[in-house]
Design a protein around this motif. Structure first.
Motif, PDB file in Angstrom:
ATOM      1  N   GLU A 241       0.812  -1.037  -0.022  1.00 49.18           N
ATOM      2  CA  GLU A 241      -0.077  -0.087   0.102  1.00 49.18           C
ATOM      3  C   GLU A 241       0.875   1.358   0.077  1.00 49.18           C
ATOM      4  O   GLU A 241       0.599   2.145  -0.686  1.00 49.18           O
ATOM      5  N   ARG A 244       2.328   1.674  -3.443  1.00 44.94           N
ATOM      6  CA  ARG A 244       1.411   2.149  -4.272  1.00 44.94           C
ATOM      7  C   ARG A 244       1.297   3.714  -4.058  1.00 44.94           C
ATOM      8  O   ARG A 244       1.099   4.607  -5.023  1.00 44.94           O
ATOM      9  N   ALA A 248       1.795   6.978  -6.927  1.00 46.87           N
ATOM     10  CA  ALA A 248       0.548   7.602  -7.133  1.00 46.87           C
ATOM     11  C   ALA A 248       1.265   9.004  -6.954  1.00 46.87           C
ATOM     12  O   ALA A 248       0.804   9.871  -7.542  1.00 46.87           O
ATOM     13  N   MET A 276       1.720  -4.378  -8.219  1.00 46.25           N
ATOM     14  CA  MET A 276       1.363  -3.883  -9.860  1.00 46.25           C
ATOM     15  C   MET A 276       0.346  -5.074 -10.286  1.00 46.25           C
ATOM     16  O   MET A 276      -0.384  -4.830 -11.458  1.00 46.25           O
ATOM     17  N   THR A 277       0.358  -6.458  -9.861  1.00 44.43           N
ATOM     18  CA  THR A 277      -0.435  -7.155 -10.570  1.00 44.43           C
ATOM     19  C   THR A 277      -1.952  -7.016 -10.385  1.00 44.43           C
ATOM     20  O   THR A 277      -2.428  -6.440  -9.153  1.00 44.43           O
ATOM     21  N   GLY A 278      -2.575  -7.096 -11.320  1.00 42.44           N
ATOM     22  CA  GLY A 278      -4.029  -6.484 -11.440  1.00 42.44           C
ATOM     23  C   GLY A 278      -4.311  -5.206 -11.583  1.00 42.44           C
ATOM     24  O   GLY A 278      -5.335  -4.832 -11.800  1.00 42.44           O
ATOM     25  N   HIS A 279      -3.015  -4.470 -11.896  1.00 43.89           N
ATOM     26  CA  HIS A 279      -3.154  -3.031 -12.019  1.00 43.89           C
ATOM     27  C   HIS A 279      -2.529  -2.634 -13.472  1.00 43.89           C
ATOM     28  O   HIS A 279      -1.941  -1.345 -13.794  1.00 43.89           O
ATOM     29  N   GLY A 280      -2.503  -3.453 -14.254  1.00 41.36           N
ATOM     30  CA  GLY A 280      -2.201  -3.189 -15.766  1.00 41.36           C
ATOM     31  C   GLY A 280      -0.729  -3.662 -15.943  1.00 41.36           C
ATOM     32  O   GLY A 280      -0.588  -3.630 -17.124  1.00 41.36           O
ATOM     33  N   LEU A 299       0.781   0.844 -15.774  1.00 40.66           N
ATOM     34  CA  LEU A 299       0.320   0.718 -14.691  1.00 40.66           C
ATOM     35  C   LEU A 299      -0.865   1.828 -14.325  1.00 40.66           C
ATOM     36  O   LEU A 299      -0.806   2.742 -14.626  1.00 40.66           O
ATOM     37  N   GLU A 300      -1.919   1.032 -13.906  1.00 40.88           N
ATOM     38  CA  GLU A 300      -3.132   2.064 -13.705  1.00 40.88           C
ATOM     39  C   GLU A 300      -3.098   2.639 -12.126  1.00 40.88           C
ATOM     40  O   GLU A 300      -3.276   1.775 -11.281  1.00 40.88           O
ATOM     41  N   LEU A 301      -2.912   3.767 -11.847  1.00 37.39           N
ATOM     42  CA  LEU A 301      -2.893   4.499 -10.741  1.00 37.39           C
ATOM     43  C   LEU A 301      -4.082   5.601 -10.549  1.00 37.39           C
ATOM     44  O   LEU A 301      -3.802   6.558 -11.106  1.00 37.39           O
ATOM     45  N   GLY A 305      -2.893   5.806 -16.597  1.00 37.96           N
ATOM     46  CA  GLY A 305      -1.997   4.738 -16.981  1.00 37.96           C
ATOM     47  C   GLY A 305      -0.591   5.222 -17.364  1.00 37.96           C
ATOM     48  O   GLY A 305      -0.350   6.156 -18.094  1.00 37.96           O
TER      49      GLY A 305
END
Length: 417
Positions: A241, A244, A248, A276-280, A299-301, A305
């Motif tokens: 967390e 991320r 961000a 990052m897995t599951g976030h692009g 990476l989707e934040l 992207g």
């Protein structure tokens, strides 16, 4: 589980293409000539003035009418009056009357009526001149030592093509045609992250189980050497967390690529992979050594992207992966006409074994004069001292299991653009 992992290992070429696809061509920005070295010209450059812009003298000497000196020789020199002095930079140049000469300096405008330059060495004048009359002992040909206007480049002609990598001669040319700045491709901006609770800043004190952080610094320098800009963010916490949250905060419109090292393998505590897995971003294996574990994607934040490439944490794996995948993609995005390292062939000094199904990049030293290459160190992905001694990579194809002494191999030149 990602589709990449399900499909099995990628080839080096497949992963290189996936990374390159993340980085579209950068835009254009104007830069001053002094800052243009190494940049890529974004538009054709046309000459605003002719080069030279006017007929000028190629020598210190005398501007003459060739017909006035027909038959001049050492045995029979011709003596003529000096009607004017024309230094470089003079703007009010008088026309040359028949039967006279004008003393002239290199680069000075050729006066109207003159059609040749006689070098001072072909006269009785000393280097400083100073005579009201001069004796000339050689007959010049019309056009002798006259630099004609536009003979180098005509006004309006394209003198540099878009895609040219700018160095001193090209920047000098731009200045000569009157340009104070040039439109160039923008440098990609890369956010370089390194993670690991075991990392300590160089210069600090190591506790048992800790190592000095080197990947972030090494990759940031490699990014800059590739012609991009780098912002280094070290010691990102090993907490998903918080990791991320740091990303961000840092990722914005100005970041073209997030580049990480470490945290991408199959074990526990792989914070990059977990965050990052599951976030692009997809993770998987590439059939290469060193550098098998890799990841890439957008990476989707929070709805944003950003292109992301994750490299393995061992220093040799990280740097070799950068050379193979990231460096050419950055250079291509910035418009470099030859983004890849130059590749030559050389005879291998000493036999090598290679694992079947994996393309190997062995560190090497090239003897260009002898046309031979030898391995530096071994295959260990932690051997950064051996990497530092290498000046090339020995590229062994995936279907190669052994290379005999003296056999030809492909060699990537690391000390060339």
């Amino acid at each position: 589980m990602s589709t990449w992992s399900q499909a099995g290992p990628r080839t080096v070429s497949e992963h290189a293409a996936a990374v390159a696809a993340l980085l579209p061509p950068t835009g254009t920005e104007p830069v001053a000539l002094a800052a243009a070295s190494g940049r890529v010209l974004a538009e054709d450059l046309t000459a605003g003035v002719a080069l030279p812009p006017f007929d000028n003298s190629a020598m210190d000497g005398y501007a003459v009418r060739a017909a006035d000196l027909a038959g001049a020789s050492a045995a029979s020199p011709v003596e003529l009056p000096v009607a004017a002095d024309i230094p470089a930079g003079r703007t009010d140049v008088p026309a040359l009357a028949p039967g006279t000469v004008a003393r002239i300096m290199t680069g000075a405008p050729v006066p109207e009526g003159a059609d040749a330059i006689v070098p001072v060495e072909q006269t009785d004048a000393g280097p400083g001149g100073g005579l009201d009359r001069v004796r000339i002992h050689e007959a010049p040909q019309p056009g002798a030592f006259v630099r004609r206007a536009g003979e180098d480049a005509a006004s309006g002609a394209v003198v540099l093509r878009a895609g040219t990598v700018l160095a001193a001669p090209q920047i000098g040319l731009a200045a000569a045609v009157g340009r104070a700045e040039l439109p160039v491709r923008r440098r990609p901006h890369v956010l370089v992250l390194s993670t690991g609770s075991e990392l300590v800043a160089p210069g600090g004190t190591l506790e048992p189980g800790q190592i000095y952080e080197s990947n972030g610094t090494m990759l940031a320098v490699a990014v800059r050497e590739a012609g991009a800009t780098a912002e280094q963010l070290s010691f990102v916490p090993d907490d998903v967390e918080r990791f991320r949250a740091v990303l961000a905060e840092k990722v914005g419109d100005g970041v073209d690529l997030v580049l990480t090292s470490g945290g991408v393998s199959a074990g526990a505590y792989e914070v990059v992979k977990d965050a990052m897995t599951g976030h692009g971003v997809e993770f998987g294996k590439v059939a290469m050594q060193p550098g098998g574990p890799q990841g890439c994607g957008r990476l989707e934040l929070g709805g944003t992207g950003v292109a992301t490439v994750t490299l393995p944490g061992n220093p040799v794996s990280s740097q070799v992966s950068f050379e193979v995948f990231v460096r050419p993609a950055l250079r291509a995005a910035a418009g470099h006409p030859a983004p890849a390292r130059p590749v030559v062939t050389a005879r291998l000094s000493g036999a090598l074994a290679s694992p079947a199904g994996r393309r190997q990049f062995r560190r090497g030293l090239l003897d260009a004069a002898a046309g031979t290459v030898s391995e530096v160190g071994s295959t260990g992905s932690h051997l950064i001292a051996a990497l530092a001694r290498a000046d090339c990579l020995i590229d062994l194809p995936a279907d190669t299991t052994s290379v005999a002494d003296g056999e030809q191999v492909a060699v990537w030149l690391l000390d060339a653009p």
